[in-house]
Design a protein around this motif. Structure first.
Motif, PDB file in Angstrom:
ATOM      1  N   GLN A  77      37.940  35.878  30.817  1.00  0.00           N
ATOM      2  CA  GLN A  77      38.263  34.554  31.494  1.00  0.00           C
ATOM      3  C   GLN A  77      39.532  34.249  31.994  1.00  0.00           C
ATOM      4  O   GLN A  77      39.805  33.718  32.719  1.00  0.00           O
ATOM      5  CB  GLN A  77      37.495  33.657  30.628  1.00  0.00           C
ATOM      6  CG  GLN A  77      35.868  33.641  30.485  1.00  0.00           C
ATOM      7  CD  GLN A  77      35.563  32.953  29.334  1.00  0.00           C
ATOM      8  OE1 GLN A  77      36.400  32.363  28.415  1.00  0.00           O
ATOM      9  NE2 GLN A  77      34.250  32.485  29.347  1.00  0.00           N
ATOM     10  N   LYS A  78      40.465  34.602  30.954  1.00  0.00           N
ATOM     11  CA  LYS A  78      41.993  34.387  31.141  1.00  0.00           C
ATOM     12  C   LYS A  78      42.573  35.056  32.494  1.00  0.00           C
ATOM     13  O   LYS A  78      43.253  34.565  33.245  1.00  0.00           O
ATOM     14  CB  LYS A  78      42.641  34.378  30.081  1.00  0.00           C
ATOM     15  CG  LYS A  78      42.579  33.801  29.120  1.00  0.00           C
ATOM     16  CD  LYS A  78      43.354  34.152  27.686  1.00  0.00           C
ATOM     17  CE  LYS A  78      43.364  33.512  26.317  1.00  0.00           C
ATOM     18  NZ  LYS A  78      43.928  33.935  25.271  1.00  0.00           N
ATOM     19  N   LEU A  79      42.037  36.383  32.599  1.00  0.00           N
ATOM     20  CA  LEU A  79      42.574  36.969  33.540  1.00  0.00           C
ATOM     21  C   LEU A  79      41.730  36.289  35.122  1.00  0.00           C
ATOM     22  O   LEU A  79      42.455  36.756  35.898  1.00  0.00           O
ATOM     23  CB  LEU A  79      42.012  38.668  33.608  1.00  0.00           C
ATOM     24  CG  LEU A  79      42.266  39.378  34.538  1.00  0.00           C
ATOM     25  CD1 LEU A  79      43.776  39.813  34.821  1.00  0.00           C
ATOM     26  CD2 LEU A  79      41.514  40.891  34.382  1.00  0.00           C
ATOM     27  N   VAL A  80      40.820  36.225  34.967  1.00  0.00           N
ATOM     28  CA  VAL A  80      40.060  35.592  36.334  1.00  0.00           C
ATOM     29  C   VAL A  80      40.969  34.406  36.628  1.00  0.00           C
ATOM     30  O   VAL A  80      41.180  34.260  37.860  1.00  0.00           O
ATOM     31  CB  VAL A  80      38.441  35.275  35.911  1.00  0.00           C
ATOM     32  CG1 VAL A  80      38.009  34.389  37.328  1.00  0.00           C
ATOM     33  CG2 VAL A  80      37.803  36.531  35.881  1.00  0.00           C
ATOM     34  N   ILE A  81      41.074  33.416  35.736  1.00  0.00           N
ATOM     35  CA  ILE A  81      41.811  32.184  36.215  1.00  0.00           C
ATOM     36  C   ILE A  81      43.200  32.753  36.557  1.00  0.00           C
ATOM     37  O   ILE A  81      43.516  32.165  37.552  1.00  0.00           O
ATOM     38  CB  ILE A  81      41.828  31.482  34.947  1.00  0.00           C
ATOM     39  CG1 ILE A  81      40.424  30.882  34.665  1.00  0.00           C
ATOM     40  CG2 ILE A  81      42.933  30.204  35.233  1.00  0.00           C
ATOM     41  CD1 ILE A  81      40.452  30.108  33.280  1.00  0.00           C
ATOM     42  N   TYR A  82      43.715  33.603  35.860  1.00  0.00           N
ATOM     43  CA  TYR A  82      45.191  33.951  36.353  1.00  0.00           C
ATOM     44  C   TYR A  82      45.395  34.601  37.641  1.00  0.00           C
ATOM     45  O   TYR A  82      46.216  34.132  38.516  1.00  0.00           O
ATOM     46  CB  TYR A  82      45.783  34.942  35.500  1.00  0.00           C
ATOM     47  CG  TYR A  82      47.296  35.421  35.595  1.00  0.00           C
ATOM     48  CD1 TYR A  82      48.386  34.660  35.000  1.00  0.00           C
ATOM     49  CD2 TYR A  82      47.575  36.552  36.440  1.00  0.00           C
ATOM     50  CE1 TYR A  82      49.568  35.179  34.960  1.00  0.00           C
ATOM     51  CE2 TYR A  82      49.053  36.828  36.556  1.00  0.00           C
ATOM     52  CZ  TYR A  82      49.797  36.109  35.850  1.00  0.00           C
ATOM     53  OH  TYR A  82      51.319  36.427  36.127  1.00  0.00           O
ATOM     54  N   ARG A  83      44.247  35.485  37.831  1.00  0.00           N
ATOM     55  CA  ARG A  83      44.529  36.264  39.306  1.00  0.00           C
ATOM     56  C   ARG A  83      44.198  35.265  40.608  1.00  0.00           C
ATOM     57  O   ARG A  83      44.708  35.465  41.548  1.00  0.00           O
ATOM     58  CB  ARG A  83      43.544  37.468  39.270  1.00  0.00           C
ATOM     59  CG  ARG A  83      44.011  38.604  38.387  1.00  0.00           C
ATOM     60  CD  ARG A  83      45.169  39.006  38.865  1.00  0.00           C
ATOM     61  NE  ARG A  83      45.704  40.298  38.041  1.00  0.00           N
ATOM     62  CZ  ARG A  83      46.898  40.848  37.797  1.00  0.00           C
ATOM     63  NH1 ARG A  83      47.972  40.023  38.679  1.00  0.00           N
ATOM     64  NH2 ARG A  83      47.163  41.768  37.410  1.00  0.00           N
ATOM     65  N   ALA A  84      42.903  34.330  39.938  1.00  0.00           N
ATOM     66  CA  ALA A  84      42.485  33.396  41.092  1.00  0.00           C
ATOM     67  C   ALA A  84      43.748  32.554  41.484  1.00  0.00           C
ATOM     68  O   ALA A  84      43.886  31.964  42.767  1.00  0.00           O
ATOM     69  CB  ALA A  84      41.450  32.495  40.641  1.00  0.00           C
TER      70      ALA A  84
END
Length: 606
Positions: free
Chosen positions: A512-519
């Motif tokens: 979830q953190k990765l999705v938010i960071y990359r987005a």
């Protein structure tokens, strides 16, 4: 011989043999019947709450003198005492001139006597302050002592037999239900059988009072009325579960509501109140019988299992119900037929069950035969099936490997795109700033170029990491500080303003953190590179069971949104964690990215 006909009635007088001649009858009332249906000589209708004396002169033949005779007295409402030729033989309850001085009791009895003359005087003192019906609703019988006794014994034997049958049926259906819980109609049918069994011992020869003469009269009367109202409640449930597709759900619910309300009224009110429900409940019962007939006819048309025999026996049961309702309203004089009708109806159920069992056994035999044939060729079929499965497993393994390689390639491409795109966009901005400052402020221009140089090194390291697959991309984001650092660096290197509102209550998973960071990284990069945005608004918060990501900018916007590598990679990451992504833009009104991620990720991710 039933002593039906008009008896002299002395209203509000309790007289004995030596007092009768000094009074005139108030009226002549029929037996069986209710005295409250008649008037005195002045046109005043008798109240059903009161007392009085019934008088009859019975003429007998000379051959009957000095032979033992019997008089059968059924249930009186609600107490009586009997005198024959001036001698008190007994009674039921205690007769009184008001509610406080009398005691109600239901107890049919046989009284034996020997005529000494060709005329027999019968006096019955009776009182009623507890029930809405007065008098007696069944025949008073006179005859030879032995014949009367045998007749009543036969009636008692019939009621006892039916009671035992219904109790056995109840036990059978309840046992069947507790071993097969989904057969709820068996449970309802068992309880319905118990209700009918209780009705048998309460009416007719009143077996309950025969064995327990002092049984509480009020409780017994409540039980009797409940067998009607609650009985139809249960029958409505049974018919619905027997033929659910033919039943009307609205009528079904209304029937439960009405019969349930009547049952509660019987439980919670005294006899002088719930006694008046007899006629309304009779009307409801008549309507329900018509409805049940409709359900059975429809089930025959649709060729449901056992519908024909259930319809025929159900009609007979309905007829007995109407018959007993008319009898209790006083329109006809007869015996209770509902137990017999219900017995016939239940017997039809056994026939339907037997047919069902026979079909089940035949089907079991057919399946056993088929299983035997299959076992004979089992080894060959197992070998062939095993070979097929092995081939399918190999093909599946190859397909999964290809899919995994494709997913990993797309992940690496997305990572390189997001990382390099963000860094190159920042470098371009720094170089353009350096070009503008090189003549005006060479020191500041050199500082901008050094920043660009550092970003180039960082980008190169990131590319090497991605290409060598040394680390999992989730190590990029350790916590929310990485997201805050990304915002801070972007503001410093790209010269934009990012308003942020981050309100998270729970710790997020690595995915979830990765999705938010990359987005966020891709959204900021696209906003600056393609939209020339200078101002961003970023929100990250919980809403119900979701995480909401929203990024808006004031860039150029576009009427048509084209998904490039960056947006495709972003969409893929969001799908992997079970989320959804929405992109909105309009020419001259900026660009908006909104992502909704469930708090509980799919099972195949953290």
């Amino acid at each position: 011989m039933p002593l039906n006909g008009e008896w002299a009635f002395y209203y509000k007088k309790l007289l004995e043999s030596n007092e009768i001649m000094g009074h005139n009858p108030t009226a002549n009332v029929p037996i069986p019947g209710m005295w409250s249906s008649y008037e005195d000589g002045q046109g005043k209708v008798f109240s059903n709450q009161g007392y009085g004396t019934l008088h009859l002169i019975l003429k007998v033949g000379s051959k009957e003198i000095d032979t033992e005779k019997a008089l059968y007295i059924p249930v009186f409402n609600t107490a009586y005492e009997i005198y024959i030729d001036g001698k008190k033989l007994g009674g039921a309850g205690k007769v009184g001139k008001n509610k406080e001085s009398m005691t109600p009791q239901y107890l049919p009895q046989i009284f034996y006597f020997t005529p000494t003359a060709e005329q027999v005087e019968i006096i019955i003192q009776t009182s009623n302050f507890y029930h809405m019906k007065s008098g007696v609703s069944k025949e008073i019988l006179y005859g030879d002592a032995v014949r009367v006794s045998k007749l009543i014994d036969k009636r008692i034997a019939k009621d006892s037999f039916l009671f035992g049958v219904f109790i056995l049926i109840m036990l059978y259906h309840l046992a069947f239900y507790f071993n097969r819980k989904r057969e709820f109609k068996s449970f309802v049918f068992g309880i319905l059988s118990f209700v009918i069994a209780m009705r048998i011992v309460l009416i007719g020869e009143s077996l309950l009072y025969q064995y327990f003469p002092n049984f509480n009269w009020t409780i017994g009367l409540k039980m009797e009325y409940l067998t009607v109202n609650f009985g139809f409640f249960l029958y409505s449930v049974f018919s619905y579960y027997l033929y659910p597709h033919e039943s009307n759900i609205v009528i079904y619910r209304i029937s439960l509501l009405v019969t349930g309300a009547f049952s509660l009224c019987v439980l919670l009110t005294p006899p002088t109140v719930f006694g008046y429900l007899l006629k309304p409940s009779g009307v409801v019962a008549g309507c329900l019988i018509v409805y049940f007939s409709y359900v059975f006819v429809l089930s025959i048309i649709r060729k449901r299992e056992g519908a024909s025999i259930i319809f025929v026996t159900g009609l007979f049961f309905s007829y007995t119900g109407v018959h007993d309702i008319l009898m209790y309203f006083g329109f006809i004089q007869s015996l209770d037929l509902v137990p017999v009708g219900f017995f016939v109806f239940i017997f039809s159920q056994f026939i339907v069950l037997a047919n069902g069992y026979a079909r089940s056994f035949n089907e079991a035999d057919r399946l056993n035969e088929k299983l035997r044939e299959l076992n004979e060729h089992l080894e060959d079929r197992v070998q062939a099936q095993t070979a097929t499965i092995e081939m399918a497993m190999k093909e599946t393994a190859v397909a999964l490997a290809d899919k995994k390689v494709l997913q990993e390639r797309n992940r690496i491409i997305g990572e390189i795109h997001d990382t390099v795109g963000h860094i190159l966009t920042s470098i371009i901005i720094q170089i353009e700033a350096g070009k503008r400052l090189i003549k005006k402020d060479s020191a500041l221009a050199i500082e901008k170029l050094e920043i660009s140089q550092g970003q180039v090194r960082q980008g190169l390291n990131d590319i090497r990491r991605s290409l060598r697959l040394i680390n999992d991309d989730r190590t990029v984001v350790k916590d929310l500080l990485s997201i805050r650092s990304l915002i801070k660096d972007t503001e410093a290197n790209m010269g934009v303003i990012i308003e942020r509102d981050i309100r998270l209550k729970e710790e997020l998973s690595k995915d979830q953190k990765l999705v938010i960071y990359r987005a966020l990284q891709e959204g900021l990069t696209n906003g600056v590179r393609h939209g020339q945005a200078k101002h961003f608004t970023f929100e990250l918060f919980h809403a119900d069971e979701e995480i909401i990501f929203r990024l808006e900018d004031d860039g150029n916007g576009a009427d048509e949104i084209k998904h490039g590598i960056g947006l495709e990679a972003m969409q893929e990451r969001v799908k992997r964690v079970g989320g959804t992504m929405f992109v909105r833009s309009e020419k001259g009104k900026g660009f908006t990215i909104e992502i909704q991620i469930p708090l509980i990720p799919p099972n195949n991710f953290e």
